[in-house]
Write a protein that holds these residues in place. Structure first.
Motif, PDB file in Angstrom:
ATOM      1  N   VAL A 376      83.793  37.340  48.501  1.00  0.00           N
ATOM      2  CA  VAL A 376      84.390  37.844  49.739  1.00  0.00           C
ATOM      3  C   VAL A 376      85.857  38.166  49.487  1.00  0.00           C
ATOM      4  CG1 VAL A 376      85.014  37.321  52.120  1.00  0.00           C
ATOM      5  CG2 VAL A 376      82.832  36.512  51.200  1.00  0.00           C
ATOM      6  N   GLN A 405      81.643  41.387  49.579  1.00  0.00           N
ATOM      7  CA  GLN A 405      81.756  41.649  51.008  1.00  0.00           C
ATOM      8  C   GLN A 405      83.213  41.612  51.446  1.00  0.00           C
ATOM      9  OE1 GLN A 405      79.136  38.990  53.194  1.00  0.00           O
ATOM     10  NE2 GLN A 405      77.522  39.142  51.651  1.00  0.00           N
ATOM     11  N   ASP A 407      85.903  40.632  54.522  1.00  0.00           N
ATOM     12  CA  ASP A 407      86.175  39.928  55.775  1.00  0.00           C
ATOM     13  C   ASP A 407      87.416  40.578  56.374  1.00  0.00           C
ATOM     14  OD1 ASP A 407      86.965  38.278  57.833  1.00  0.00           O
ATOM     15  OD2 ASP A 407      86.739  36.407  56.708  1.00  0.00           O
TER      16      ASP A 407
END
Length: 511
Positions: A376, A405, A407
């Motif tokens: 992340v 990913q 955030d």
């Protein structure tokens, strides 16, 4: 025959008297300036005198020069071993009785031991002294510290320390920090020595240098932490097993060059699949300093495996299965937005992943992510610069989980430069990267390619390269890139043709 007896009696009386004189003088030497070398010299002279008298009595005189000389005495301060065995101070190796004061006394004596000059300015070189735990298990009720800062070249090794039920919950079993509040009040000699030593070594900018903690098991008994290294230089933690911590297994704050290797850390002793895993807490390794290394370390239970809030650290050969991401665990958390400067290489993230806040100069490579573990990138001020996530392997269970990913709950990434997420081998997870490659085929004048399923950042394509191949004879179409928006690329030709279009796009190149 009878006439000779008084002479022999007188001879032995003289020898005995001389021995008593030398013995008494030697016993009282520690009250004055009588050194061990003086004592040995007196004993050598006594042996020479005894030999000469014995030889004269038997009719054959032996000259003092004929007696073998005694070995040369070692220089002062080097004559005794610098190994401090804690049991000689009264420590209980069975762990039944509290051994805090005994082990602390060994720490204090090692601290006051003979030195060999200095390491860094203000750090007294203890010459490789050792505090030996002798393979015992010792019950400890308060943190073990040195009387003051300012020493180095010392090893603590070979045994187990276990926190008592009343050990302070904010303490560490071994605490390498300044100790103004740690000197035992009832030991005035240590207190005075510590005070004078502190004044002598106050010029040092570090607390300790070259302290080695080796072959230790530290059981914090869910009361506190294992090891605290504060503002120290070149500390080595090697082959240690640290468990049952409630705060940090190892805390490194300020200073630099703490090397943690070949060690095992876990809040609970388990080998995975623990029914209580979702309740794991604490942090196994907390790095709040720079220039540290964690190498060949296994973290088998904790809410956070390694927390890093200092730059220029390297992790290599780390295996984290501390707490699954699905239970809220994080294998490695990089909490230094804007100045990460961290390398994570050749590591194994086992059902737990990596989180990096505003990563700047971050390398994650040649590592293995198992069980849908992922990376992340968390936006704090929207910065991602100099990031390499390459040559890793990701394995999952076909649940549609992306390998990297974003955030962006605090806002989107706005400053994206030199970010490369590419060349990762993926099975059972969704590929995400900053470089996308696709091929489309069709018969017409327009080819539309959507890169959203594979590109990491939204609406960002900085570079496009394409080729158009057609099998149509006697047709040479003009074609061009007509549009790049929302991570989509449109290629158009001036005439309709059957063609294959190969397109490569890049998000991370500098503009």
């Amino acid at each position: 025959m009878e006439a000779a007896m008084p002479g022999k009696t007188l001879l032995w009386i003289m020898i005995y008297s001389l021995f008593i004189t030398v013995h008494v003088y030697g016993e009282s030497s520690h009250m004055g300036h009588f050194s061990r070398s003086d004592y040995r010299d007196q004993m050598r002279r006594l042996q020479e005198f005894k030999a000469s008298l014995t030889g004269h009595d038997s009719g054959s005189f032996v000259a003092p020069s004929a007696v073998s000389p005694a070995p040369s005495p070692k220089p002062p301060g080097r004559s005794s071993p610098r190994v401090y065995h804690v049991t000689t101070y009264g420590a209980d190796p069975t762990g039944n009785r509290d051994s805090t004061e005994a082990v602390a006394q060994a720490f204090a004596d090692a601290f006051r031991g003979p030195s060999e000059g200095f390491l860094m300015e203000g750090i007294s070189n203890l010459g490789g002294a050792q505090i030996n735990l002798e393979g015992g298990q010792y019950l400890i009720s308060k943190p073990l510290r040195f009387p003051a800062a300012g020493v180095g070249n010392l090893m603590i090794h070979g045994g187990t320390l276990r926190a008592s039920d009343d050990f302070p919950t904010d303490g560490y079993l071994i605490d390498l920090s300044t100790s103004s509040s740690s000197t035992p009040n009832k030991n005035e000699k240590i207190k005075e020595s510590s005070s004078s030593m502190s004044a002598q070594l106050s010029s040092s900018s570090y607390n300790y240098e070259y302290i080695t903690l080796k072959d230790l098991m530290l059981d914090a008994n869910y009361r506190g932490g294992g090891i605290s290294v504060i503002n120290s230089l070149r500390t080595s933690i090697d082959n240690c097993y640290i468990t049952h911590f409630n705060t940090d297994g190892i805390l490194v704050q300020s200073g630099h060059e703490t090397y943690i290797r070949n060690s095992f850390l876990g809040q609970h002793i388990t080998a995975g699949g623990d029914h209580n895993e979702r309740n794991f807490s604490g942090t196994a390794i907390n790095l709040k300093g720079n220039d540290n290394a964690v190498t060949d370390v296994v973290i088998f239970s904790a809410a956070v495996g390694i927390m890093i809030s200092g730059p220029a650290n390297i992790l290599s050969g780390v295996h984290c299965y501390n707490k699954a991401t699905g239970f809220g665990g994080v294998g490695i958390y990089l909490r230094l937005p804007g100045l990460t400067q961290t390398r994570i290489v050749n590591s194994y993230m086992d059902y737990t992943g990596i989180v990096a806040e505003d990563p700047v100069q971050l390398d994650i490579s040649n590592s293995f992510f198992l069980g849908d573990a992922y990376i992340v990138l968390k936006s704090i001020k929207g910065v991602a610069n100099g990031v390499n996530i390459v040559n890793n392997m990701f394995t999952g269970y076909n649940k549609g989980i992306e390998i990297v990913q974003l955030d962006q709950s605090n806002g989107g990434f706005k400053e994206i430069e030199q970010v490369v997420v590419d060349r990762n081998a993926v099975r059972g997870m969704n590929i995400k990267g900053t470089i996308g490659r696709r091929t489309v085929q069709g018969n017409g004048t327009s080819w539309n390619i959507d890169f959203n399923p594979i590109l990491l950042f939204p609406n960002l394509i900085r570079h496009v390269q394409y080729s158009l191949s057609t099998g149509a004879r006697n047709v040479f179409p003009n074609h061009a890139l007509r549009n790049v928006s929302d991570n989509r690329v449109v290629i158009e030709s001036d005439v309709a043709v059957p063609a294959s279009v190969f397109v490569t796009v890049d998000q991370g190149m500098s503009s």
